[in-house]
Structure formats: C-alpha cells, structure tokens
Design a protein around this motif. Structure first.
Motif, PDB file in Angstrom:
ATOM      1  N   ASP A 176     -10.336  -6.387 -30.414  1.00  0.00           N
ATOM      2  CA  ASP A 176      -9.263  -5.929 -29.847  1.00  0.00           C
ATOM      3  C   ASP A 176      -9.623  -4.415 -29.533  1.00  0.00           C
ATOM      4  O   ASP A 176      -9.198  -3.990 -28.377  1.00  0.00           O
ATOM      5  CB  ASP A 176      -8.067  -5.849 -30.794  1.00  0.00           C
ATOM      6  CG  ASP A 176      -6.942  -5.115 -30.303  1.00  0.00           C
ATOM      7  OD1 ASP A 176      -6.348  -5.749 -29.410  1.00  0.00           O
ATOM      8  OD2 ASP A 176      -6.456  -4.241 -31.010  1.00  0.00           O
ATOM      9  N   LYS A 177     -10.327  -3.813 -30.391  1.00  0.00           N
ATOM     10  CA  LYS A 177     -10.522  -2.393 -30.268  1.00  0.00           C
ATOM     11  C   LYS A 177     -11.752  -2.077 -28.942  1.00  0.00           C
ATOM     12  O   LYS A 177     -11.456  -1.291 -28.237  1.00  0.00           O
ATOM     13  CB  LYS A 177     -11.179  -1.669 -31.203  1.00  0.00           C
ATOM     14  CG  LYS A 177     -11.526  -0.347 -31.156  1.00  0.00           C
ATOM     15  CD  LYS A 177     -12.042   0.360 -32.589  1.00  0.00           C
ATOM     16  CE  LYS A 177     -11.860   1.964 -32.585  1.00  0.00           C
ATOM     17  NZ  LYS A 177     -12.571   2.441 -31.249  1.00  0.00           N
TER      18      LYS A 177
ATOM     19  N   ASP B  71     -11.417 -10.149 -34.879  1.00  0.00           N
ATOM     20  CA  ASP B  71     -10.269 -10.017 -34.013  1.00  0.00           C
ATOM     21  C   ASP B  71     -10.090  -8.597 -33.913  1.00  0.00           C
ATOM     22  O   ASP B  71      -9.774  -8.166 -32.805  1.00  0.00           O
ATOM     23  CB  ASP B  71      -9.161 -10.680 -34.762  1.00  0.00           C
ATOM     24  CG  ASP B  71      -8.789 -12.210 -34.668  1.00  0.00           C
ATOM     25  OD1 ASP B  71      -9.709 -12.699 -33.843  1.00  0.00           O
ATOM     26  OD2 ASP B  71      -8.268 -12.676 -35.331  1.00  0.00           O
ATOM     27  N   SER B  72     -10.268  -7.621 -35.005  1.00  0.00           N
ATOM     28  CA  SER B  72      -9.993  -6.350 -35.035  1.00  0.00           C
ATOM     29  C   SER B  72     -11.044  -5.594 -34.159  1.00  0.00           C
ATOM     30  O   SER B  72     -10.681  -4.719 -33.277  1.00  0.00           O
ATOM     31  CB  SER B  72     -10.131  -5.778 -36.336  1.00  0.00           C
ATOM     32  OG  SER B  72      -9.877  -4.228 -36.367  1.00  0.00           O
ATOM     33  N   ALA B  73     -12.404  -5.982 -34.113  1.00  0.00           N
ATOM     34  CA  ALA B  73     -13.479  -5.362 -33.255  1.00  0.00           C
ATOM     35  C   ALA B  73     -13.308  -5.579 -31.990  1.00  0.00           C
ATOM     36  O   ALA B  73     -13.439  -4.911 -31.175  1.00  0.00           O
ATOM     37  CB  ALA B  73     -14.777  -6.178 -33.741  1.00  0.00           C
TER      38      ALA B  73
ATOM     39  N   GLU C  29     -10.529 -11.944 -39.192  1.00  0.00           N
ATOM     40  CA  GLU C  29      -9.580 -10.920 -38.970  1.00  0.00           C
ATOM     41  C   GLU C  29     -10.360  -9.858 -38.433  1.00  0.00           C
ATOM     42  O   GLU C  29     -10.270  -8.890 -37.595  1.00  0.00           O
ATOM     43  CB  GLU C  29      -8.914 -10.472 -40.208  1.00  0.00           C
ATOM     44  CG  GLU C  29      -8.166  -9.522 -40.436  1.00  0.00           C
ATOM     45  CD  GLU C  29      -8.676  -7.985 -40.496  1.00  0.00           C
ATOM     46  OE1 GLU C  29      -8.254  -6.812 -39.772  1.00  0.00           O
ATOM     47  OE2 GLU C  29      -9.617  -7.900 -41.080  1.00  0.00           O
ATOM     48  N   CYS C  30     -11.805  -9.576 -39.051  1.00  0.00           N
ATOM     49  CA  CYS C  30     -12.781  -8.513 -38.772  1.00  0.00           C
ATOM     50  C   CYS C  30     -13.194  -8.668 -37.554  1.00  0.00           C
ATOM     51  O   CYS C  30     -13.047  -7.529 -36.906  1.00  0.00           O
ATOM     52  CB  CYS C  30     -14.048  -8.739 -39.725  1.00  0.00           C
ATOM     53  SG  CYS C  30     -15.317  -7.700 -39.329  1.00  0.00           S
TER      54      CYS C  30
ATOM     55  N   HIS D 270     -17.031  -0.770 -40.228  1.00  0.00           N
ATOM     56  CA  HIS D 270     -15.687  -1.466 -39.838  1.00  0.00           C
ATOM     57  C   HIS D 270     -15.144  -2.244 -40.773  1.00  0.00           C
ATOM     58  O   HIS D 270     -13.926  -2.164 -40.975  1.00  0.00           O
ATOM     59  CB  HIS D 270     -15.911  -2.491 -38.371  1.00  0.00           C
ATOM     60  CG  HIS D 270     -14.698  -2.814 -37.905  1.00  0.00           C
ATOM     61  ND1 HIS D 270     -13.652  -2.115 -37.252  1.00  0.00           N
ATOM     62  CD2 HIS D 270     -14.306  -4.168 -37.782  1.00  0.00           C
ATOM     63  CE1 HIS D 270     -12.879  -2.743 -36.730  1.00  0.00           C
ATOM     64  NE2 HIS D 270     -13.299  -4.219 -37.242  1.00  0.00           N
ATOM     65  N   ARG D 271     -15.746  -3.080 -41.431  1.00  0.00           N
ATOM     66  CA  ARG D 271     -15.223  -3.765 -42.614  1.00  0.00           C
ATOM     67  C   ARG D 271     -16.382  -4.120 -43.728  1.00  0.00           C
ATOM     68  O   ARG D 271     -17.546  -3.855 -43.359  1.00  0.00           O
ATOM     69  CB  ARG D 271     -14.514  -5.099 -42.055  1.00  0.00           C
ATOM     70  CG  ARG D 271     -13.584  -5.192 -41.229  1.00  0.00           C
ATOM     71  CD  ARG D 271     -12.387  -4.906 -42.216  1.00  0.00           C
ATOM     72  NE  ARG D 271     -11.212  -5.239 -41.207  1.00  0.00           N
ATOM     73  CZ  ARG D 271     -10.650  -4.347 -40.292  1.00  0.00           C
ATOM     74  NH1 ARG D 271     -11.299  -3.255 -40.032  1.00  0.00           N
ATOM     75  NH2 ARG D 271      -9.520  -4.800 -39.568  1.00  0.00           N
TER      76      ARG D 271
END
Length: 231
Positions: free
Chosen positions: A113-114, A109-111, A106-107, A90-91
């Motif tokens: 959200d998905k 937040d992205s996970a 940010e990492c 993922h990152r």
C-alpha cells in the motif's frame, strides 16, 4: 519484489492468493546478501540470528548503503525489536507467533500500500473525467470500437474498466517507458502481469488470455523467456 527470507513459501502463498506477481531471491547469510545486493529489492526479510553477519548488522549495512527497501525482521526474541527501530524497520515478526501468517500478510499489505501511494501517478483522460492512477495497477489496455479500455486491478482483487476516447498507439506512447509492451494491434500489456506465453497467446494474472499477433510474437516470447530466467 525480491526478498531475503527465512521462509519463502509464506511469501509465495501470499502473492498467489492475491493473484499478484513477485520475484523471490533467497540468501544463506547476511554476507551473501551484501555481496549480491541489488537496488531493485523492495522488501527484505532478515533473520536476526545469522552466523558471520546477523540481521541487525545486515540492516545497518543496508541503511549505510542508502537502500530504500522495507526491512522486516524475523526473530524468536521480542527484545530485539527496539534495535529494529534504529534502522527504520517496517515490522518485527516473531517466528513462534501462532498468527505468523496473518502478521506476515498484514506486513506485506502495508508495504505494498505504501509503495503504491509513493509511486508517481499518471493522469489519463477517461470517460467521465480524469483517472489519476499508479501505472502498476494497470494490467492491460485494449482497443475496441474506437475506444481504449483500461483494465485495472483494484486492491480488492477485482478488475475494473475505464474507457478512453483515444487510439491505442497514443496510449502506448504514454505507457511504453513504464513497463508496457504491445502484443497485438488491440492489446498493450503491463509486463509485470505476464505469467505465460503460449503459441500466439499471452496469459496474464487471473487467467486473462489475450492474443499475440505474428508481428509481436517473437518480442513477447523473448521477453517471457528472459523474465522466467530471473526466478
């Protein structure tokens, strides 16, 4: 959420500042992770440089065993990032990055959200229309003056209320199998947001305090004791 991570305090700080619940598990090596691996891990942080089984080997093992968890690599060497794509990382975060904390936020937040977008939503008939929502966003439901109030935690961290013309018993039937628990004639809570149990009081995220009736107190207390033991 559960993590294999090089620096767990950053993870804990992230969730505290967002008033979200998480569960953190740490391992000393990739070998330990593979021996005690559980399918309910959501995000796994792997240090590339580990003895016996490095992070890339551990990631390949995870993918070979069909884990759907988000994999995030930590390393001091950016050249390893290309290898990360082969295991659908993922990152890739650099340990010596002066903006590591922001990159980590940010990492996650992205996970998150998905995960929320992928989570199966339910539909509730609320005042003004139909609410399509992931159950994980509902903190609790409250019965009040012939209505049910659905209290939702939004991505901004603010609480929002939705009103239903229904009985809490009916809402409980719909949500019970999704991790919700009755604690009072007037309250149905999402167990993930339970942070403490006092004498006939339940504390939820953001300091929300709700009464627990005698009828439900033992079940609530027993659940909290089990939950606390997992951390």
């Amino acid at each position: 959420m559960t993590y294999f991570i090089w620096k767990r305090n950053l993870i804990e700080d992230y969730f505290k500042t967002r008033d979200l619940c998480c569960k953190v598990t740490t391992f000393e090596s990739g070998i330990e992770l593979t021996k005690d691996f559980r399918e309910d891990y959501d995000v796994i942080f792997l240090d590339v440089a580990m003895e016996d089984m490095d992070g890339l080997e551990a990631a390949r093992w995870l993918r070979d065993n069909d884990t759907k968890a988000f994999i995030v690599f930590l390393s001091g060497y950016p050249e390893y990032s290309l290898e990360g794509y082969k295991v659908e990382a993922h990152r890739f975060l650099l340990k010596n990055d002066e903006n590591l904390e922001a990159s980590l936020a940010e990492c996650l937040d992205s996970a998150i959200d998905k995960m929320q977008r992928d989570e199966k939503k339910i539909e509730l008939a609320v005042q003004g229309g139909t609410l399509s929502i992931a159950p994980s966003k509902i903190v609790y439901a409250e019965s009040k003056v012939h209505k049910v109030i659905i209290h939702v935690l939004e991505a901004s961290g603010k609480m929002r209320e939705y009103y239903m013309y229904d009985r809490l018993d009916c809402v409980q039937e719909e949500l019970a199998h999704l991790g919700f628990m009755r604690i009072h004639q007037s309250y149905l809570i999402n167990k993930d947001y339970l942070t403490n149990v006092y004498r006939y009081k339940a504390e939820l995220v953001q300091g929300i305090m709700l009464g627990i009736s005698k009828k439900y107190y033992k079940d609530a207390e027993d659940y909290y004791v089990r939950k606390r033991g997992e951390f």
